[in-house]
Design a protein around this motif. Sequence first.
Motif, short mmCIF file in Angstrom:
data_model
loop_
_atom_site.label_atom_id
_atom_site.label_comp_id
_atom_site.label_asym_id
_atom_site.label_seq_id
_atom_site.Cartn_x
_atom_site.Cartn_y
_atom_site.Cartn_z
N VAL A 245 -12.92 13.27 42.01
CA VAL A 245 -12.67 12.55 43.26
C VAL A 245 -13.96 11.92 43.78
CG1 VAL A 245 -11.93 12.78 45.67
CG2 VAL A 245 -10.65 13.93 43.84
N ALA A 246 -15.09 12.62 43.62
CA ALA A 246 -16.38 12.07 44.06
C ALA A 246 -16.67 10.75 43.34
CB ALA A 246 -17.50 13.07 43.79
N GLN A 247 -16.35 10.67 42.06
CA GLN A 247 -16.58 9.42 41.33
C GLN A 247 -15.56 8.35 41.70
OE1 GLN A 247 -19.16 8.62 39.88
NE2 GLN A 247 -20.18 10.55 39.42
N VAL A 248 -14.33 8.74 42.01
CA VAL A 248 -13.33 7.77 42.49
C VAL A 248 -13.80 7.16 43.80
CG1 VAL A 248 -10.97 7.49 43.32
CG2 VAL A 248 -11.41 8.87 41.30
N VAL A 249 -14.36 7.99 44.69
CA VAL A 249 -14.88 7.49 45.96
C VAL A 249 -16.01 6.52 45.74
CG1 VAL A 249 -16.11 8.16 48.07
CG2 VAL A 249 -14.12 9.47 47.32
N ARG A 250 -16.89 6.78 44.77
CA ARG A 250 -17.99 5.86 44.47
C ARG A 250 -17.46 4.52 43.94
NH1 ARG A 250 -19.65 10.73 44.89
NH2 ARG A 250 -21.84 11.36 45.08
N ARG A 251 -16.41 4.59 43.14
CA ARG A 251 -15.80 3.34 42.66
C ARG A 251 -15.20 2.56 43.83
NH1 ARG A 251 -11.77 5.87 38.68
NH2 ARG A 251 -10.72 3.85 38.91
N LEU A 252 -14.59 3.26 44.78
CA LEU A 252 -14.05 2.59 45.96
C LEU A 252 -15.16 1.91 46.75
CD1 LEU A 252 -11.85 2.00 48.09
CD2 LEU A 252 -12.32 4.28 49.06
N ARG A 253 -16.27 2.60 46.95
CA ARG A 253 -17.39 2.01 47.70
C ARG A 253 -17.91 0.76 46.99
NH1 ARG A 253 -21.79 6.19 47.96
NH2 ARG A 253 -22.87 4.39 48.86
N ARG A 254 -17.95 0.78 45.67
CA ARG A 254 -18.45 -0.37 44.91
C ARG A 254 -17.51 -1.57 45.07
NH1 ARG A 254 -17.54 -1.61 39.23
NH2 ARG A 254 -19.20 -2.94 38.42
N ILE A 255 -16.21 -1.33 44.99
CA ILE A 255 -15.25 -2.42 45.14
C ILE A 255 -15.29 -2.97 46.56
CG2 ILE A 255 -12.79 -3.00 45.12
CD1 ILE A 255 -14.02 -2.77 42.36
N CYS A 256 -15.40 -2.08 47.55
CA CYS A 256 -15.48 -2.54 48.94
C CYS A 256 -16.70 -3.46 49.13
CB CYS A 256 -15.58 -1.35 49.89
SG CYS A 256 -14.02 -0.47 50.12
N ALA A 257 -17.83 -3.07 48.55
CA ALA A 257 -19.04 -3.90 48.66
C ALA A 257 -18.80 -5.28 48.04
CB ALA A 257 -20.21 -3.20 47.98
N ARG A 258 -18.01 -5.32 46.97
CA ARG A 258 -17.68 -6.61 46.33
C ARG A 258 -16.96 -7.53 47.31
NH1 ARG A 258 -15.73 -10.71 45.28
NH2 ARG A 258 -15.03 -11.60 43.29
N TYR A 259 -16.14 -6.95 48.20
CA TYR A 259 -15.39 -7.75 49.16
C TYR A 259 -16.08 -7.83 50.52
CZ TYR A 259 -11.59 -7.76 45.79
OH TYR A 259 -10.85 -7.95 44.65
N GLY A 260 -17.30 -7.30 50.61
CA GLY A 260 -18.09 -7.45 51.82
C GLY A 260 -17.84 -6.41 52.89
N SER A 261 -17.21 -5.30 52.56
CA SER A 261 -16.98 -4.25 53.56
C SER A 261 -17.80 -3.00 53.21
CB SER A 261 -15.50 -3.88 53.64
OG SER A 261 -15.04 -3.32 52.43
N GLU A 262 -18.11 -2.24 54.22
CA GLU A 262 -18.86 -0.98 54.05
C GLU A 262 -18.23 0.06 54.98
OE1 GLU A 262 -23.46 0.70 54.27
OE2 GLU A 262 -23.04 -1.45 54.54
N PRO A 263 -17.11 0.66 54.54
CA PRO A 263 -16.35 1.53 55.45
C PRO A 263 -17.11 2.81 55.82
CG PRO A 263 -15.51 1.71 53.22
CD PRO A 263 -16.49 0.58 53.21
N VAL A 264 -16.79 3.29 57.01
CA VAL A 264 -17.29 4.58 57.49
C VAL A 264 -16.33 5.65 56.98
CG1 VAL A 264 -17.72 5.98 59.54
CG2 VAL A 264 -18.35 3.55 59.51
N PHE A 265 -16.89 6.77 56.51
CA PHE A 265 -16.06 7.85 55.99
C PHE A 265 -15.92 8.93 57.05
CE2 PHE A 265 -16.99 5.62 52.19
CZ PHE A 265 -15.98 5.93 51.29
N LEU A 266 -14.67 9.31 57.32
CA LEU A 266 -14.35 10.36 58.28
C LEU A 266 -13.66 11.47 57.50
CD1 LEU A 266 -12.83 8.14 61.12
CD2 LEU A 266 -15.23 8.73 60.73
N LEU A 267 -14.28 12.65 57.47
CA LEU A 267 -13.77 13.75 56.65
C LEU A 267 -13.35 14.91 57.54
CD1 LEU A 267 -16.64 12.55 55.15
CD2 LEU A 267 -15.51 13.71 53.27
N ALA A 268 -12.28 15.56 57.16
CA ALA A 268 -11.80 16.74 57.88
C ALA A 268 -11.71 17.89 56.89
CB ALA A 268 -10.43 16.47 58.50
N SER A 269 -12.16 19.06 57.35
CA SER A 269 -12.22 20.22 56.46
C SER A 269 -11.89 21.47 57.24
CB SER A 269 -13.63 20.35 55.86
OG SER A 269 -13.79 21.59 55.18
#
Length: 814
Positions: A245-269
């Motif tokens: 899942v950590a690597q899936v999240v990194r892939r998501l961040r990379r794709i978001c950067a391609r489209y010009g977004s940099e989302p904030v991550f909100l985690l609940a535990s």
Amino acid sequence: MAFNHLPAGVHDALSALSVTPVTHSVPMASNPLPPDAGARPSPGMILERLARGATRAARITHTEHLPPRIGSHADWPEQIRPEVIAAIRSAGIDRPWAHQARTSEHALRGESVVVATGTASGKSLAYLAPVLSTLLDGSEAPNGRGATALYLAPTKALAADQRRAVRELAAPLGTAVRPAVYDGDTPVEEREWVRQYGNYVLTNPDMLHRGILPSHPRWSSFLRALRYVVIDECHSYRGVFGSHVAQVVRRLRRICARYGSEPVFLLASATAAEPGQAATRLTGLPVVEITEDASPRGELVFALWEPPLTELHGEQGAPVRRTATAESADLLTDLAVQGVRTVAFVRSRRGAELIALIAQERLAEVDRSLPGRVAAYRGGYLPEERRALERALHSGELLGLAATTALELGVDVSGLDAVVIAGYPGTRASLWQQAGRAGRSGQGALAVLVARDDPLDTYLVHHPEALFDQPVESTVLDPDNPYVLAPHLCAAAAELPLTKSDFPLFGPAAGGLMPQLEAANLLRRRAKAWHWTRRERAADLTDIRGQGGSPVQIVEAGTGRLLGTVDAAAAHTTVHDGAVHLHQGRTYVVQQLDLADDVALVEEASPPYSTTARDTTAISILETDTEIPWGDARLCFGSVEVTNQVVSFLRRKLITGEVLGETKLDLPPRTLRTRAVWWTVTEDQLDAARVNPEQLGGALHAAEHASIGMLPLFATCDRWDIGGVSVPLHPDTLLPTVFVYDGHPGGAGFAERAFHTAADWLSATRQAIASCECEAGCPSCIQSPKCGNGNDPLHKRGAIRLLSELLRGARQGA
């Protein structure tokens, strides 16, 4: 000779789940309490009723009383839209708890944040308030789509529950908030609408990995506007699954950067040790942690419950306790008779079905209206079946539910009075998560942990301080594991060609793997980028929840009907020729395991026995990373290669476990390169421990079994995630050696955690063996349910003396 037990997936032997018929030790009232009638009984009163009778009372080894807690309010940040605050107030919440307000403040400042507070502390509202406010802002944007948010849940049930909660909360906001679930259950005709119009999309890491990221051009408008990514129940992302899942999240961040977004991550535990560090490891970003729980809490009465010994005997004549499954079914029955709304958490799907069935049968003897108010809940049900059960439990139509952990994570079942936990769930975090399902409306609640007949459960019910006086565990994951990282680099290259500038995002091991991926013809370098050039989908290279290899399909030979699948790693031990296989309460016998086509052909049957695979294991040391002297002994951590071969299987009577016969198997050996912790002792130490050559193999073997059973107390793992080998003279160390290794390619972080906590871990192991009341060893101390050598030889007293001598050296080394 090497004594071992290899992790082989879940192996629910029938003998472990068989129920000895008993008479209720608590006489059921001829006129049971009307369900849900009158005032709620206090948790102490509920427990007192359960414990009536001399034999029942003796099963309670400890009772912990957690007093109620007063809440602390704060004000919402000024940036939260007044319409959102009004919607929250209309839901009955006038002011937030302090931790909710702090979480919102960080989110609105653009800082990733993890809120790690207790169950029912309002974590959902902590991240929903800033998300809804931002979505409302975006809906008023003159151009473009406006802001979007993505919600990730580990289970479909939690995502569906969250959509219901968001719809209810955001109803006053009209069409500004458009929540939509996008997972494997979403009809094809709805998916395009979700992509185009949903601005709060709820999904899971599996769908993100296989469906969304590979098709990112179709999601371009959504990803371009992505402001927040919510990762709920993030403590559940641990081990190999968490690393994926950590690597899936990194892939998501990379794709978001391609489209010009940099989302904030909100985690609940759920409450976790060092949640900020764990969240940073999961996302690759700095994350602020909020850990002070300001919510109120009702009284919690937590009882530890040990089932009694039976007259049955298992392997090597060892005494056997009544199963946690049978005991929990009794408790669920009695609680339903009292009208106490209860969830019984069970570790296996088969166990959940069995507990519900037993409870229904016994309730029918008391009141014909009661059996229909108890049900089972587990993965594998159809989506509409799961939703109906969740609604029935939420409304109070159901009095009792026997559930797997599919219901553990966040699903709102407010109004429960009690929770029964059939066996320690593996971590203190999961224990408190399950216990917290009751009392979610602020009222008092009862939790009962019913011990299984194994070393860890037995230790915990007699050492309550290990549960109640210790912090919860750290989340263990290793995104740099090359076996995890490599397929995600391929998937990332298929999404967008990889360049050297991407390597820091994926971790320090990324650059070194590229030549190997090129040599394997998985990636091809063109100019300055690496491309995926194969016709198949790169995302299909790995199952983020699996253990590698294609799953084996279980097919009914007579009809061709697909019954289910089993992980490739577990196939040799669970669906070999002649194996007894359980599916939805039916028993099948495997006619043929076809490894070439990854198919196991089965026929329905009712054999009077269960089957247990026997195997041989050899282990070789590839590299020693760290070595610590413990007196003359050595404690080591490094890389190993494990070679395992299933050679036969035993047929055992269902109740007694008596061996009826052994059948040889001809299966190929399998190798596993992984990480391990191991320790050695010298001849002088054996002399000091009074362990002679005849006792040595059994002493090492017993210490290995018990240490594997106790490791989940120190690392976030299950005993089925790890394996062990004990050797009186290992060819690489030339000394008596015990190995404990991760049962996943490349390792999962469990053995490393064992190395760093070795003194405490092995001290608890020794204490667990020494305090067990059996004479020569039993399932509560040194016998293992997955031992490939039939729990022979074992030497209990030799293991105690050997561990005492080893730990004496550890104190000297310290």
